[in-house]
Design a protein around this motif. Structure first.
Motif, mmCIF file in Angstrom:
data_model
loop_
_atom_site.group_PDB
_atom_site.id
_atom_site.type_symbol
_atom_site.label_atom_id
_atom_site.label_comp_id
_atom_site.label_asym_id
_atom_site.label_seq_id
_atom_site.Cartn_x
_atom_site.Cartn_y
_atom_site.Cartn_z
ATOM 1 N N LYS A 231 58.003 9.831 119.946
ATOM 2 C CA LYS A 231 58.022 8.373 119.785
ATOM 3 C C LYS A 231 59.447 7.807 119.746
ATOM 4 O O LYS A 231 59.635 6.633 119.398
ATOM 5 C CB LYS A 231 57.304 7.982 118.496
ATOM 6 C CG LYS A 231 55.807 8.317 118.472
ATOM 7 C CD LYS A 231 55.257 8.038 117.077
ATOM 8 C CE LYS A 231 53.776 8.305 116.956
ATOM 9 N NZ LYS A 231 53.375 8.369 115.527
ATOM 10 N N LYS B 222 53.502 12.262 105.612
ATOM 11 C CA LYS B 222 53.903 11.055 106.352
ATOM 12 C C LYS B 222 55.396 11.125 106.511
ATOM 13 O O LYS B 222 56.094 11.583 105.596
ATOM 14 C CB LYS B 222 53.615 9.797 105.533
ATOM 15 C CG LYS B 222 52.221 9.286 105.580
ATOM 16 C CD LYS B 222 52.213 7.888 104.947
ATOM 17 C CE LYS B 222 50.888 7.666 104.257
ATOM 18 N NZ LYS B 222 50.900 6.436 103.455
ATOM 19 N N LEU C 144 54.755 17.133 112.748
ATOM 20 C CA LEU C 144 55.151 15.731 112.534
ATOM 21 C C LEU C 144 56.490 15.436 113.215
ATOM 22 O O LEU C 144 56.671 14.372 113.815
ATOM 23 C CB LEU C 144 55.221 15.398 111.034
ATOM 24 C CG LEU C 144 55.559 13.938 110.729
ATOM 25 C CD1 LEU C 144 54.502 12.987 111.290
ATOM 26 C CD2 LEU C 144 55.724 13.708 109.224
ATOM 27 N N VAL D 128 50.707 13.600 109.663
ATOM 28 C CA VAL D 128 49.954 14.766 110.129
ATOM 29 C C VAL D 128 49.235 15.384 108.924
ATOM 30 O O VAL D 128 49.824 15.522 107.857
ATOM 31 C CB VAL D 128 50.887 15.817 110.782
ATOM 32 C CG1 VAL D 128 50.151 17.138 111.012
ATOM 33 C CG2 VAL D 128 51.456 15.301 112.107
ATOM 34 N N ASP E 139 55.837 14.893 116.791
ATOM 35 C CA ASP E 139 55.198 13.585 116.981
ATOM 36 C C ASP E 139 56.244 12.468 116.982
ATOM 37 O O ASP E 139 56.260 11.611 117.871
ATOM 38 C CB ASP E 139 54.166 13.369 115.859
ATOM 39 C CG ASP E 139 53.513 11.995 115.940
ATOM 40 O OD1 ASP E 139 53.089 11.604 117.042
ATOM 41 O OD2 ASP E 139 53.440 11.302 114.898
ATOM 42 N N LEU E 140 57.158 12.506 115.997
ATOM 43 C CA LEU E 140 58.160 11.430 115.910
ATOM 44 C C LEU E 140 59.169 11.526 117.054
ATOM 45 O O LEU E 140 59.642 10.508 117.551
ATOM 46 C CB LEU E 140 58.868 11.434 114.551
ATOM 47 C CG LEU E 140 58.012 11.158 113.308
ATOM 48 C CD1 LEU E 140 58.878 10.645 112.165
ATOM 49 C CD2 LEU E 140 56.889 10.167 113.566
ATOM 50 N N GLN F 50 57.409 6.071 112.843
ATOM 51 C CA GLN F 50 56.669 6.752 111.786
ATOM 52 C C GLN F 50 55.394 7.414 112.266
ATOM 53 O O GLN F 50 54.907 7.141 113.352
ATOM 54 C CB GLN F 50 56.369 5.807 110.632
ATOM 55 C CG GLN F 50 56.081 4.369 111.008
ATOM 56 C CD GLN F 50 56.210 3.445 109.792
ATOM 57 O OE1 GLN F 50 55.941 3.870 108.665
ATOM 58 N NE2 GLN F 50 56.600 2.212 110.004
ATOM 59 N N GLY F 51 54.871 8.316 111.436
ATOM 60 C CA GLY F 51 53.642 9.011 111.770
ATOM 61 C C GLY F 51 53.149 9.816 110.590
ATOM 62 O O GLY F 51 53.790 9.837 109.534
#
Ligand SMILES: NCc1[nH]cc(CCC(=O)O)c1CC(=O)O
Length: 316
Positions: free
Chosen positions: A301, A264, A294, A280, A297-298, A277-278
């Motif tokens: 965002k 996380k 991850l 994987v 991903d962030l 936040q995210g």
């Protein structure tokens, strides 16, 4: 017959650094009773500059550079670091040779005696909380905007003295550091990961050495802790991809379930207003892929915008 030479371990001089280094020295001596392990101590820039906020001086190797130079010039053979102080990109010729078993990586609330009946959630408005970490500052400010945050520097003992003297009402410190120094009783509350994710590598020790030194590298096998290593490699890959150091509001949390690792992560704005936040999950055997995924991903965002803004503000 070839006589093996003494192995020289370099360390910072702080009490915490010495406890950690002596632990590694003892473990290596136990695993290799035929070898001699000596400790060489030195001060780093981070130990000398105590009157400037960490976030302002930047963090690239602040607590590690002098130790690294001594390995490159062969005045020492390996260095023991709090892994969270070790930059994710190492100087040419040096590698992260081993990661040992992690202590609890969480942050802890330490309070002045007068607040001993309070918890993080019930601290009164205006409570002066000492932290030198933008990560702790941003996350705690998000949930507890009524608290007053104040920078604090110096080693653990200095910080605790400032708290006891009333300069601060509370401190946020790594639980691991306090416990390693035998001050676990100062941990008033372990901060839940739902409130604050810890720093990359927090609570783990990293051993750095020369990349081309098979004799030294071979010594580490008995002290490497596999689950800690996979967790920390995922965390470090995440940080590396975001191009952040210890002094950026980036937090992580890892867990292992069978052969799966979940990472996380959070990137927070300094005012605590925006938290990106995210999480994987991936194969335990490929931690760096998880970290990189991850980070992607962030970034998708909006994490990069937050970081760019902070770099501009902090260095201004
Ligand atoms: N940046 C300072 C530092 N480096 C390592 C630790 C504690 C022990 C650890 O995280 O391994 C600390 C103090 C703190 O954050 O409270």
């Amino acid at each position: 017959m070839v006589t093996s030479s003494t192995v020289r371990i370099s360390s910072r001089k702080s009490q915490l650094a010495l406890v950690q280094t002596h632990w590694v020295q003892a473990e290596l001596s136990k695993a290799h009773p035929d070898r001699q392990f000596d400790v060489v101590t030195m001060s780093t820039q981070g130990d000398k500059i105590l009157d400037v906020a960490l976030a302002k001086i930047g963090d690239k190797g602040l607590f590690t550079k002098e130790l690294e130079v001594s390995m490159l010039t062969k005045e020492s053979d390996l260095a023991v670091h709090s892994l969270k102080d070790l930059p994710t990109n190492l100087p040419e010729g040096l590698i992260l040779g081993a990661i040992t078993e992690r202590e609890d990586p969480a942050d802890a609330l330490v309070v002045h005696e007068k607040l001993k009946d309070k918890t993080l959630a019930t601290l009164p408005s205006g409570t002066v909380v000492g932290t030198s970490s933008l990560r702790r500052l941003a996350q705690l400010r998000h949930y507890y905007p009524h608290l007053t945050f104040k920078d604090v520097r110096g080693n653990l003992n200095t910080r605790l003295q400032k708290l006891d003297a009333g300069e601060y009402d509370a401190l946020i410190l790594a639980a691991a550091g306090l416990r390693r120094l035998g001050m676990g009783d100062r941990v008033h509350e372990v901060i839940d990961s739902e409130i604050s994710l810890h720093a990359v590598g927090q609570g783990a020790l990293g051993i750095e050495c020369r990349a081309e030194d098979p004799d030294i590298l071979a010594l580490f096998a008995p002290i490497i802790h596999y689950p800690t290593t996979q967790r920390c490699l995922a965390e470090r890959a995440f940080l590396r991809e975001l191009e952040g150091g210890c002094q950026v509001p980036i937090g992580v949390h890892t867990s292992i379930d069978g052969n799966k690792l979940t990472l996380k992560g959070i990137v927070a704005s300094l005012d605590g207003q925006t938290l990106v936040q995210g999480a994987v999950t991936g194969d335990l055997g490929s931690p760096e892929t998880i970290g990189a995924d991850l980070a992607e991903d962030l970034k998708s965002k909006g994490a990069q915008d937050i970081l760019n803004k902070i770099f501009a503000e902090v260095r201004a």
